[in-house]
Motif scaffolding. Structure first.
Motif, short mmCIF file in Angstrom:
data_model
loop_
_atom_site.label_atom_id
_atom_site.label_comp_id
_atom_site.label_asym_id
_atom_site.label_seq_id
_atom_site.Cartn_x
_atom_site.Cartn_y
_atom_site.Cartn_z
N MET A 21 11.38 19.20 20.24
CA MET A 21 11.18 20.41 19.24
C MET A 21 12.33 19.98 18.32
N LEU A 22 13.45 19.64 18.81
CA LEU A 22 14.49 19.32 17.58
C LEU A 22 13.98 18.28 16.60
N ALA A 23 13.22 17.16 17.18
CA ALA A 23 12.93 16.24 16.34
C ALA A 23 11.87 16.48 15.31
N GLU A 24 10.73 17.24 15.88
CA GLU A 24 9.52 17.64 15.04
C GLU A 24 9.88 18.96 14.22
N ARG A 25 10.61 19.81 14.75
CA ARG A 25 11.05 20.97 13.96
C ARG A 25 12.05 20.79 12.94
N TYR A 26 13.29 19.85 13.10
CA TYR A 26 14.38 20.05 12.54
C TYR A 26 14.87 18.56 11.97
N GLY A 27 14.06 17.56 12.56
CA GLY A 27 14.25 16.11 12.30
C GLY A 27 15.55 15.69 12.90
N VAL A 28 15.83 16.44 14.11
CA VAL A 28 17.36 16.07 14.74
C VAL A 28 17.08 15.13 15.80
N ILE A 29 17.96 14.01 15.91
CA ILE A 29 17.63 13.08 17.10
C ILE A 29 19.16 13.08 17.51
N PRO A 30 19.61 13.92 18.52
CA PRO A 30 21.03 13.80 19.05
C PRO A 30 21.31 12.65 19.85
N ARG A 31 22.63 12.59 19.87
CA ARG A 31 23.45 11.59 21.06
C ARG A 31 23.18 12.19 22.12
N LEU A 32 22.69 11.54 23.38
CA LEU A 32 22.61 12.57 24.65
C LEU A 32 23.49 12.15 25.77
N GLU A 33 23.80 13.19 26.37
CA GLU A 33 24.74 12.95 27.48
C GLU A 33 24.44 13.81 28.61
N GLN A 34 24.49 13.42 30.02
CA GLN A 34 24.00 14.24 31.18
C GLN A 34 25.16 15.36 31.67
N LEU A 35 24.57 16.28 31.82
CA LEU A 35 25.45 17.61 32.41
C LEU A 35 25.22 17.52 33.87
N PRO A 36 26.14 17.07 34.58
CA PRO A 36 25.88 17.08 36.05
C PRO A 36 25.72 18.45 36.69
N LEU A 37 25.01 18.47 37.88
CA LEU A 37 24.38 19.75 38.35
C LEU A 37 25.66 20.80 38.75
N SER A 38 26.94 20.13 38.93
CA SER A 38 28.08 20.81 39.37
C SER A 38 28.82 21.44 38.08
N ARG A 39 28.27 20.99 36.94
CA ARG A 39 29.36 21.59 35.76
C ARG A 39 28.50 22.71 34.95
N SER A 40 29.36 23.30 33.90
CA SER A 40 28.81 24.36 33.37
C SER A 40 28.81 24.04 31.82
N THR A 41 28.55 24.67 30.88
CA THR A 41 28.53 24.73 29.62
C THR A 41 30.32 24.07 29.10
N ALA A 42 30.98 25.15 29.64
CA ALA A 42 32.02 24.89 29.23
C ALA A 42 32.88 23.38 29.70
N ASP A 43 32.10 22.72 30.47
CA ASP A 43 32.63 21.52 30.70
C ASP A 43 32.16 20.18 29.95
N SER A 44 31.13 20.63 29.01
CA SER A 44 30.65 19.90 27.80
C SER A 44 31.20 20.00 26.44
N GLU A 45 31.58 19.04 25.89
CA GLU A 45 32.18 19.22 24.36
C GLU A 45 30.88 18.81 23.44
#
Length: 291
Positions: free
Chosen positions: A136-160
């Motif tokens: 949906m990011l690619a098709e609707r906004y032309g956005v292809i972001p850099r990807l990272e993995q968020l571990p199951l033990s982490r929250s949104t606050a742990d990602s920049e």
């Protein structure tokens, strides 16, 4: 080529096998895996009393997909995108986890306007939702972001990252942080396409499908849907949500039957993913039978 989802073996129960499903499964060595999230409880309600302990387990969807691919499971409730990636898999039941609108437990949280997302943290437990977000990011906004993995033990606050995808039980709880934009992926898909979205279904490895399998899983689903009040009462406290929230989520946000509209939505998902190479293991072209 992928098979037509409409051709999966969803015949009436009596046409498949007259043998009681529970007796059959107690005598087989089939290894079954199911998702541990609240959204799957109606599909597995009572299964632990039917299947041998060493042949049934609960886990995160991404891990189940890996174990099915590695031959450590024979049948599993796996992310729909993993079914699309493997032409040897077959659907073995009309039980599924789907939505016809807001799903509540699959959310994209963005610190910037959606069109400005340049980095994206993906929930480690996600496969289908990760592909859906990227689509949906690619098709609707032309956005292809850099990807990272968020571990199951982490929250949104742990990602920049600019945006974070959360799925499952933890996505039901809104983060404390304020966000520029929040997507409920089920709602976004349905508003965009007009079709339901299928997050997971029961899938078998080659040779693992069984005449009694569809009946067992469908009957389990039917009983689970009738037991939603009981499931909500049993699960709510452990998830730190109210019984009403759990009940409304299972009853109003989710759909558990793989019907014609759900199969059409799944086919459209495949068709949109393939040009973006988000299902590299699949075969392009018209649908062909895999049932």
């Amino acid at each position: 080529m992928l098979h037509s989802l409409a051709e999966a073996d969803l015949r009436p129960r009596e046409a498949r096998c007259a043998q009681p499903a529970s007796d059959h499964w107690r005598r087989t060595a089939t290894r079954v895996g199911a998702v541990s999230y609240l959204n799957s409880k109606p599909l597995v309600h009572g299964l632990s009393s039917i299947l041998p302990d060493d042949r049934f387990r609960l886990d995160y969807p991404s891990r189940l997909a890996d174990d099915l691919a590695a031959g450590q499971l024979d049948v599993a409730l796996i992310p729909s995108v993993e079914y699309l990636r493997n032409p040897e898999y077959s659907i073995v039941s009309d039980a599924c986890v789907a939505t016809h609108g807001p799903v509540l437990s699959v959310k994209l949280y963005s610190r910037v306007p959606i069109g400005d997302i340049r980095s994206l943290a993906l929930d480690e437990g996600s496969r289908t939702s990760a592909a859906l977000t990227r689509l949906m990011l690619a098709e609707r906004y032309g956005v292809i972001p850099r990807l990272e993995q968020l571990p199951l033990s982490r929250s949104t606050a742990d990602s920049e990252c600019d945006a974070v995808l959360l799925i499952g039980d933890r996505a039901i709880h809104p983060p404390a942080e304020e966000f520029e934009a929040v997507w409920d992926l089920g709602e976004e898909w349905v508003n965009w396409t007009g079709f339901p979205f299928v997050f997971a279904m029961w899938v078998a490895r080659p040779g693992a499908a069984d005449p009694a399998l569809s009946r067992l899983l469908s009957e389990t689903r039917d009983m689970g849907v009738k037991s939603i009040d009981q499931i909500a009462a049993a699960e709510a406290a452990g998830l730190n949500i109210s019984e009403r929230t759990a009940r409304d989520y299972l009853r109003d946000n989710l759909h558990f039957r793989l019907g014609s509209a759900e199969r059409k939505g799944l086919e459209l998902f495949r068709e949109l993913l393939e040009p973006l190479q988000l299902i590299p293991g699949s075969r392009s072209g018209s649908a062909a039978s895999r049932s």
